[in-house]
Scaffold this active site. Structure first.
Site, mmCIF file in Angstrom:
data_model
loop_
_atom_site.group_PDB
_atom_site.id
_atom_site.type_symbol
_atom_site.label_atom_id
_atom_site.label_comp_id
_atom_site.label_asym_id
_atom_site.label_seq_id
_atom_site.Cartn_x
_atom_site.Cartn_y
_atom_site.Cartn_z
ATOM 1 C CG ASP A 67 2.300 13.029 9.263
ATOM 2 O OD1 ASP A 67 2.274 12.380 10.328
ATOM 3 O OD2 ASP A 67 3.097 12.781 8.357
ATOM 4 C CG ASP A 136 8.066 10.833 -1.926
ATOM 5 O OD1 ASP A 136 8.405 10.999 -0.740
ATOM 6 O OD2 ASP A 136 6.884 10.976 -2.314
ATOM 7 C CG HIS A 138 7.137 12.048 2.261
ATOM 8 N ND1 HIS A 138 6.749 11.001 1.452
ATOM 9 C CD2 HIS A 138 6.968 11.598 3.526
ATOM 10 C CE1 HIS A 138 6.369 9.982 2.196
ATOM 11 N NE2 HIS A 138 6.499 10.307 3.459
ATOM 12 C CD GLU A 143 3.973 12.598 -0.725
ATOM 13 O OE1 GLU A 143 5.212 12.495 -0.764
ATOM 14 O OE2 GLU A 143 3.218 11.611 -0.665
HETATM 15 C C1 GLP Z 1 5.184 8.301 6.294
HETATM 16 C C2 GLP Z 1 5.084 9.418 7.369
HETATM 17 C C3 GLP Z 1 6.396 10.110 7.576
HETATM 18 C C4 GLP Z 1 7.494 9.072 7.623
HETATM 19 C C5 GLP Z 1 7.648 8.430 6.271
HETATM 20 C C6 GLP Z 1 8.619 7.270 6.253
HETATM 21 O O1 GLP Z 1 4.356 8.430 5.216
HETATM 22 N N1 GLP Z 1 4.060 10.376 7.136
HETATM 23 O O2 GLP Z 1 6.371 10.886 8.759
HETATM 24 O O3 GLP Z 1 8.714 9.662 7.961
HETATM 25 O O4 GLP Z 1 6.432 8.124 5.675
HETATM 26 O O5 GLP Z 1 8.069 6.151 6.869
HETATM 27 P P1 GLP Z 1 8.930 4.909 7.350
HETATM 28 O O6 GLP Z 1 9.669 5.355 8.544
HETATM 29 O O7 GLP Z 1 7.913 3.852 7.672
HETATM 30 O O8 GLP Z 1 9.804 4.539 6.221
#
Ligand code: GLP
Length: 261
Positions: A67, A136, A138, A143
């Site tokens: 992404d 949440d 995702h 989302e």
């Molecule tokens: C972000 C990314 C995701 C990631 C998630 C969790 O927004 N787009 O790919 O898995 O949120 O992030 P973290 O690993 O920092 O908790």
């Protein structure tokens, strides 16, 4: 889905690195899927170490990012393209241009999304996809409410994700872009092996819904229940709400060494 509960972040990173080492060892031209966020950072450190030690090579491999934020300038340190270049590209031996990501600066964003889907297809698909999970539920930036069959497209971040990601933007939610491009759930589900890492109590509810809840767009990661080869690597805190945690531990403890993940 195989749930593996491990005591430390280092053990989780090492298990994920073992999967990648085994893959690029047998298939040097493998296509990897790279995630951003904090969860995979220790894995990228581990891969850099194994690369320095001569255990892994990526010279013939390719990679696709999950992404990207829309509209962050080319030089913005939190642009995911730049994060992945810092954490992965600069430390491993991928060939120039071998790591691709969705273009969040394109004039025509839907066309950029279509081109990205085509690029993944032309590469023969993703062999191993690294994933984190949002609080949440995702994955990538799909989302809650995302179509379970979605492809790469533009999405609007939830206030929860904006708040969660503000820490990368000096703690100021106003600096977090509202829009993103993300591989869809349908896109991610086509990768041959999914390796999801989740750490900390803040992920426990999302992990509970992903692993043991009903499959629902309300908890997008729950789509992994339909994947034939999904490996979920958790620390104790992220596994805290799993009803079958004793069974997952029992199964992993008795797993034959030859089987791998
Ligand atoms: C972000 C990314 C995701 C990631 C998630 C969790 O927004 N787009 O790919 O898995 O949120 O992030 P973290 O690993 O920092 O908790």
């Amino acid at each position: 889905m195989e749930v593996v509960i491990l005591p430390t972040q280092a053990a989780i990173a090492s298990a994920a690195a073992d999967c990648i080492e085994a893959l690029v060892g047998t298939t040097p031209t493998a296509v990897l899927g790279l995630a951003t966020g904090s969860s995979p950072l220790e894995l990228y450190n581990e891969l850099a170490e194994r690369f320095r030690a001569g255990r892994v090579k990526f010279a013939q491999a390719r990679a696709f990012m999950l992404d990207e934020y829309v509209g962050l300038s080319a030089s913005h340190p939190e642009r995911y393209r730049n994060v992945i270049e810092r954490e992965v590209g600069a430390r491993l031996d991928f060939a120039p241009g071998a790591i691709q990501g969705p273009n969040g600066l394109a004039d025509d964003l839907p066309a950029a999304c279509r081109a990205y889907e085509q690029a993944i297809k032309d590469a023969g698909g993703v062999d191993l996809q690294i994933l984190g999970i949002g609080s949440d539920g995702h994955i990538a930036f799909n989302e809650p409410g995302s179509s379970l069959a979605s492809r790469t497209r533009i999405k609007t971040l939830t206030p929860q994700t904006i708040a969660d990601n503000a820490r990368f933007f000096g703690g100021d939610p106003a600096q977090v872009p509202r829009h993103v491009l993300t591989q869809g759930l349908g896109t991610i589900m086509e990768a041959h092996h999914l390796v999801l890492m989740a750490l900390g109590r803040g992920k426990a509810e999302a992990v509970h819904h992903m692993v043991e809840g009903g499959v629902s767009a309300m908890w997008p990661a729950s789509i992994l229940q339909f994947h034939p080869h999904a490996t979920v690597l958790l620390d104790d805190a992220a596994a805290a709400r799993l009803q079958l945690a004793p069974y997952y531990r029992h199964a992993y403890a008795g797993k034959p060494a030859w089987q791998g993940l």
